[in-house]
Design a protein around this motif. Structure first.
Motif, PDB file in Angstrom:
ATOM      1  N   LYS A 137     -20.392  15.649  13.120  1.00  0.00           N
ATOM      2  CA  LYS A 137     -19.863  17.010  13.002  1.00  0.00           C
ATOM      3  C   LYS A 137     -18.978  17.294  14.204  1.00  0.00           C
ATOM      4  O   LYS A 137     -19.380  17.114  15.342  1.00  0.00           O
ATOM      5  CB  LYS A 137     -21.019  18.023  12.978  1.00  0.00           C
ATOM      6  N   TYR A 138     -17.757  17.743  13.943  1.00  0.00           N
ATOM      7  CA  TYR A 138     -16.796  18.031  15.010  1.00  0.00           C
ATOM      8  C   TYR A 138     -16.456  19.513  15.058  1.00  0.00           C
ATOM      9  O   TYR A 138     -16.444  20.204  14.034  1.00  0.00           O
ATOM     10  CB  TYR A 138     -15.511  17.222  14.809  1.00  0.00           C
ATOM     11  N   ARG A 157      -7.550  16.353   3.673  1.00  0.00           N
ATOM     12  CA  ARG A 157      -8.225  16.695   2.415  1.00  0.00           C
ATOM     13  C   ARG A 157      -9.694  16.277   2.445  1.00  0.00           C
ATOM     14  O   ARG A 157     -10.575  16.990   1.937  1.00  0.00           O
ATOM     15  CB  ARG A 157      -7.513  16.015   1.242  1.00  0.00           C
ATOM     16  N   ALA A 158      -9.946  15.114   3.044  1.00  0.00           N
ATOM     17  CA  ALA A 158     -11.325  14.632   3.158  1.00  0.00           C
ATOM     18  C   ALA A 158     -12.155  15.562   4.032  1.00  0.00           C
ATOM     19  O   ALA A 158     -13.334  15.815   3.756  1.00  0.00           O
ATOM     20  CB  ALA A 158     -11.333  13.214   3.724  1.00  0.00           C
ATOM     21  N   ILE A 159     -11.534  16.081   5.101  1.00  0.00           N
ATOM     22  CA  ILE A 159     -12.235  17.017   5.979  1.00  0.00           C
ATOM     23  C   ILE A 159     -12.622  18.270   5.201  1.00  0.00           C
ATOM     24  O   ILE A 159     -13.755  18.752   5.277  1.00  0.00           O
ATOM     25  CB  ILE A 159     -11.350  17.389   7.187  1.00  0.00           C
ATOM     26  N   ARG A 160     -11.702  18.815   4.441  1.00  0.00           N
ATOM     27  CA  ARG A 160     -11.963  20.063   3.716  1.00  0.00           C
ATOM     28  C   ARG A 160     -12.983  19.895   2.597  1.00  0.00           C
ATOM     29  O   ARG A 160     -13.645  20.865   2.208  1.00  0.00           O
ATOM     30  CB  ARG A 160     -10.650  20.630   3.171  1.00  0.00           C
ATOM     31  N   ASN A 165     -18.070  18.666   7.714  1.00  0.00           N
ATOM     32  CA  ASN A 165     -16.872  19.060   8.466  1.00  0.00           C
ATOM     33  C   ASN A 165     -15.925  19.960   7.671  1.00  0.00           C
ATOM     34  O   ASN A 165     -14.777  20.158   8.054  1.00  0.00           O
ATOM     35  CB  ASN A 165     -16.109  17.815   8.936  1.00  0.00           C
ATOM     36  N   GLY A 166     -16.430  20.531   6.584  1.00  0.00           N
ATOM     37  CA  GLY A 166     -15.589  21.361   5.738  1.00  0.00           C
ATOM     38  C   GLY A 166     -14.978  22.558   6.450  1.00  0.00           C
ATOM     39  O   GLY A 166     -13.879  23.006   6.098  1.00  0.00           O
ATOM     40  N   LYS A 186      -0.523  24.384   5.293  1.00  0.00           N
ATOM     41  CA  LYS A 186      -0.969  25.135   4.119  1.00  0.00           C
ATOM     42  C   LYS A 186      -1.790  24.260   3.184  1.00  0.00           C
ATOM     43  O   LYS A 186      -2.814  24.698   2.630  1.00  0.00           O
ATOM     44  CB  LYS A 186       0.248  25.700   3.391  1.00  0.00           C
ATOM     45  N   GLU A 187      -1.352  23.011   3.002  1.00  0.00           N
ATOM     46  CA  GLU A 187      -2.008  22.133   2.037  1.00  0.00           C
ATOM     47  C   GLU A 187      -3.449  21.819   2.417  1.00  0.00           C
ATOM     48  O   GLU A 187      -4.328  21.754   1.546  1.00  0.00           O
ATOM     49  CB  GLU A 187      -1.217  20.831   1.889  1.00  0.00           C
ATOM     50  N   ILE A 188      -3.705  21.600   3.703  1.00  0.00           N
ATOM     51  CA  ILE A 188      -5.068  21.239   4.114  1.00  0.00           C
ATOM     52  C   ILE A 188      -5.762  22.364   4.882  1.00  0.00           C
ATOM     53  O   ILE A 188      -6.816  22.151   5.489  1.00  0.00           O
ATOM     54  CB  ILE A 188      -5.087  19.947   4.953  1.00  0.00           C
ATOM     55  N   ASN A 189      -5.171  23.550   4.832  1.00  0.00           N
ATOM     56  CA  ASN A 189      -5.764  24.706   5.492  1.00  0.00           C
ATOM     57  C   ASN A 189      -6.043  24.430   6.971  1.00  0.00           C
ATOM     58  O   ASN A 189      -7.121  24.719   7.491  1.00  0.00           O
ATOM     59  CB  ASN A 189      -7.056  25.125   4.786  1.00  0.00           C
ATOM     60  N   ALA A 190      -5.051  23.853   7.638  1.00  0.00           N
ATOM     61  CA  ALA A 190      -5.168  23.592   9.075  1.00  0.00           C
ATOM     62  C   ALA A 190      -4.951  24.892   9.849  1.00  0.00           C
ATOM     63  O   ALA A 190      -4.358  25.847   9.350  1.00  0.00           O
ATOM     64  CB  ALA A 190      -4.159  22.544   9.517  1.00  0.00           C
ATOM     65  N   GLN A 191      -5.441  24.902  11.106  1.00  0.00           N
ATOM     66  CA  GLN A 191      -5.321  26.112  11.915  1.00  0.00           C
ATOM     67  C   GLN A 191      -4.024  26.185  12.715  1.00  0.00           C
ATOM     68  O   GLN A 191      -3.664  27.246  13.212  1.00  0.00           O
ATOM     69  CB  GLN A 191      -6.521  26.219  12.876  1.00  0.00           C
TER      70      GLN A 191
END
Length: 211
Positions: A137-138, A157-160, A165-166, A186-191
């Protein structure tokens, strides 16, 4: 960092033929004049390791000066005052995964975060990153967008979709143009995005904001 560049060097995986004691002798003590003398001595006996040593030396000196140095040598050899450094415990207790296929970017980013107290894992590609993400977990993942094989979007995508780690913060680590970076965010909901080439101050500012 209490031990400066030499302490940082002692934590590294140096690769074949370059041991921690060899680099330690290059970087230890004596300020800039000491480094110059030690470089001459080490290169005289270990010329085949010169490229690796130069890379590690530049990386550590830049990080040490930017984050922890109080002074810097000017052209006359005198010391001039530097701005206050970020605390070495700013990211204490934070677990961060740095993913990049470029060894220099990987090295600078990981050392910068380690120097601020974070616990850091490094992955030299997307496939390795996925293995870490399966079991750990990160708090934050610093993720290169463009990598051969398993790219940053695939990892994102794997993270989400991950159970552990979602909700992990993802900062894209990229030299892509603004429009590409925005689409990826936007695609991977990054910050957010950390731009390359690496700016240590900007990296710390952005990671500290979200971690």
């Amino acid at each position: 960092r209490g031990g400066g560049v030499a302490e940082s060097a002692s934590r590294r995986d140096f690769g074949s033929g370059v041991s921690p004691p060899l680099l330690q002798s290059t970087l230890s003590g004596g300020g800039w004049s000491g480094i110059q003398t030690n470089l001459h001595q080490v290169f005289t006996s270990s010329k085949q390791h010169a490229p690796k040593l130069i890379h590690l030396l530049i990386t550590d000196v830049l990080i040490d000066m930017t984050q922890n140095g109080k002074t810097a040598a000017d052209t006359s050899g005198n010391d001039v005052e530097r701005s206050a450094a970020s605390p070495g415990t700013a990211l204490k207790g934070k677990r961060i995964l740095v993913v990049d296929d470029n060894p220099i970017n990987l090295d600078i980013a990981s050392e910068t975060l380690l120097s601020s107290g974070a616990e850091v894992d490094i992955a030299a590609g997307g496939e390795e990153a996925l293995k870490y993400l399966e079991h750990t977990k990160y708090d934050l993942v610093l993720l290169d967008l463009t990598m051969p094989g398993v790219d940053g979007l695939t990892v994102g995508r794997a993270i989400r979709s991950s159970q552990i780690n979602g909700e992990t913060v993802v900062l894209l680590f990229t030299a892509s143009d603004v429009s590409d970076a925005k689409r990826a965010v936007k695609e991977i909901n990054a910050q957010g995005v950390v731009s390359k080439p690496v700016d240590v101050d900007d990296l710390l500012k952005r990671v500290s904001k979200y971690a």
